[in-house]
Design a protein around this motif. Structure first.
Motif, mmCIF file in Angstrom:
data_model
loop_
_atom_site.group_PDB
_atom_site.id
_atom_site.type_symbol
_atom_site.label_atom_id
_atom_site.label_comp_id
_atom_site.label_asym_id
_atom_site.label_seq_id
_atom_site.Cartn_x
_atom_site.Cartn_y
_atom_site.Cartn_z
ATOM 1 N N LYS A 64 18.468 2.563 3.895
ATOM 2 C CA LYS A 64 16.881 3.011 3.881
ATOM 3 C C LYS A 64 16.388 3.103 5.039
ATOM 4 N N ALA A 164 9.441 -1.296 -6.108
ATOM 5 C CA ALA A 164 9.576 -1.839 -5.404
ATOM 6 C C ALA A 164 9.327 -2.979 -4.906
ATOM 7 N N ARG A 202 15.322 -0.827 -6.769
ATOM 8 C CA ARG A 202 13.875 0.112 -6.083
ATOM 9 C C ARG A 202 13.793 -0.095 -4.813
ATOM 10 N N PRO A 206 16.199 2.568 -1.856
ATOM 11 C CA PRO A 206 14.907 3.673 -2.812
ATOM 12 C C PRO A 206 15.515 4.800 -1.899
ATOM 13 N N ASP A 280 7.481 2.706 -2.714
ATOM 14 C CA ASP A 280 8.196 3.751 -3.773
ATOM 15 C C ASP A 280 8.215 4.737 -3.755
ATOM 16 N N TYR A 281 8.057 4.989 -3.025
ATOM 17 C CA TYR A 281 8.936 6.618 -1.924
ATOM 18 C C TYR A 281 8.790 7.629 -3.485
#
Lengths: 334, 334
Positions: A64, A164, A202, A206, A280-281
């Motif tokens: 992450k 997320a 999520r 991610p 959420d990227y």
């Protein structure tokens, strides 16, 4: 364990270095021949602030940290190049734990074509990962900044929002099996383990939208930012950098499956959750309307037109009942 | 305080960006056009591990973090380019404190021609500074690694050793005014405040030997490393990377003024202190004997020939009474 020995063990586990890297970890500095322009971003994850060791495997934490750093490169439309890690190791994390963490990071590095080219290890009161990611392009004009949006451009987001944040809610208070109780209007029960698993994924694992970012840059995106701090915060950053306002249709927000149900169970408004929460990227970008077809064809992900850029400043949400969303703020890491 | 607001305040205080920097702090990533080869190093300072807030001003802490990162570039013979900082801020450090710290860093950046091109700010349990420094050269072959020493090369060190360690001892137990009591053989009293101040300065406010590193690289240094972890540790790194042994005349160690006295007062052997303790940030390098004159002429600092590289491995100290020094270890940051 000495830093030198740890680094030697880590080096043996790293994927092959990329073609630009002439000297990787183990000297005073890594040597790279960039060959064009570079985009460099730094990012940090701290235990208790950005993750909890009880929720994530060490490998997930390592991945992450790299994902968050690479997501900034995605938002520039950069090709990922090198990453550097400073690992702050608390007393209760041993050498095997460090290696597990770095293995997770190395797996994502291999998956994305990123070279882990250097690092430093130090004692620290809490597990801390500071990442530097360097991406490449042929020239500086190939990168997409936050500053190029023009009035009239369409405002678009990749993928899905709120996942997320809903995953975090599900981790904090795992929902019961009976999903229909959260969603009284829903005729159909959701597939609970898969949907919750997807949301938690999520949050914990991610993936940066690197290929999508490059495709969107090539397709003519005028400004781009990754949604690490949420649409409210990151949208305002883009608006401020570009000197425009952003009009957003609150009814168009592409909520991830299960977000509505988890938000309802937690007594939260799903749209507000998707706007205010980060991680959420996904990529938020602007693009001239005539380029929309090219973008949709190029990006290997669903794109949702959220609204448009216009003269003015800040965010304005449109929808019959969206007036209160204008005041929603995202979170910032301090 | 929001991260965004802090970054805006910081940006206003930064010196002008260097010519390679096309976009500095405030976007997803900084954009740089390197134009040749880069050397990139990461380094971290953690409160309680690498510094104590009670001993240093916040400005000194910020400058020391940058100095340690730039010292790695000095050891490559690199021209300093950009630096990036991840600041982990504990609950008891406010915005003004962050700015004081960053002002100290910015002052050293200006002094060395380094652009602070990006950063991240996060909450953390202890003050943590993770630095990334990027240096430049026309081509990758212009950098000096740790790996090029050949048997027969002279082993040389810049400046003086043991000062930072003695400064730390002086901070831990401030010496009395009566210096002659530490040094019974000395006829002459040392100028106490100046000498102690100099040692403490070596500990709290180190300066990277950037110009010296570039001059030595141009003069033909075959391998180079900065003494961050001490001659014992860093010398072994150079020896291992180059596949040579290093023979060191323990009688030749250039002790900083006052090191002998402070070491004696603390019941420590001055030579052992100078070998085992780090943070002097001097440069240790090898160079063919016939290049010695060129190096001495080029480097604007005293150079001391410590010994030579030879077939074998590890360190060997020579001097009538130096046998026990072979076992001395430096410290590593974990």
């Amino acid at each position: 364990m000495g830093e030198f020995e740890l680094i030697e063990r880590v080096k043996r586990r790293l994927p092959r270095a990329g073609p630009r890297v002439r000297l990787g970890s183990g000297d005073d500095a890594a040597i790279v021949v960039p060959g064009g322009a570079t985009a460099t971003s730094v990012d940090a994850l701290v235990d208790g602030v950005h993750f909890r060791r009880g929720w994530s495997s060490l490998g997930q934490i390592g991945a992450k940290a790299l994902a968050a750093a690479l997501s900034d490169l995605a938002a520039m439309g950069a090709e990922p190049g090198e990453a550097y890690v400073v690992l702050g190791v608390p007393p209760d994390l041993d050498e095997d734990g460090c290696l597990e963490l770095l293995d997770g990071m190395a797996a994502l590095a291999a998956e994305t074509g990123t070279t882990l080219a250097g690092g430093d290890v130090t004692r620290a009161p809490a597990l801390t990962l500071s990442m530097t990611a360097v991406g490449h392009a042929e020239g500086p004009e190939d990168f997409v900044t936050r500053a190029g949006a023009r009035p009239g451009d369409s405002l678009v987001v990749t993928g899905e929002l709120g996942g997320a944040a809903a995953g975090l809610l599900a981790l904090e208070a795992p929902p019961p099996e009976e999903w229909s109780s959260f969603s009284p209007d829903s005729e159909q029960k959701l597939d609970h383990p898969d949907v919750v698993g997807g949301l938690v994924g999520r949050q914990l694992a991610p993936r940066p939208r690197l290929a999508e970012g490059r495709a969107l840059a090539a397709a003519g995106a005028t400004a781009m930012i990754d949604l690490s701090d949420g649409l409210a915060t990151d949208g305002r950053h883009l608006a401020r950098s570009s000197g425009v306002g952003l009009e957003i249709d609150a009814g168009a927000l592409p909520l991830a499956p299960g977000v509505a149900e988890v938000a309802a169970a937690a007594g939260r408004d799903a749209r507000e959750l998707a706007i205010s929460a980060g991680e959420d990227y996904e990529l938020l970008f602007t693009i001239p309307a005539e380029r929309w077809d090219a973008a949709a064809a190029a990006a290997d992900v669903a794109l949702t037109r959220l609204g448009r850029a216009l003269d003015g400043e800040g965010l304005r949400f449109t929808a019959p009942d969206a007036a209160d969303l204008d005041a929603v703020r995202g979170y910032e890491h301090l």
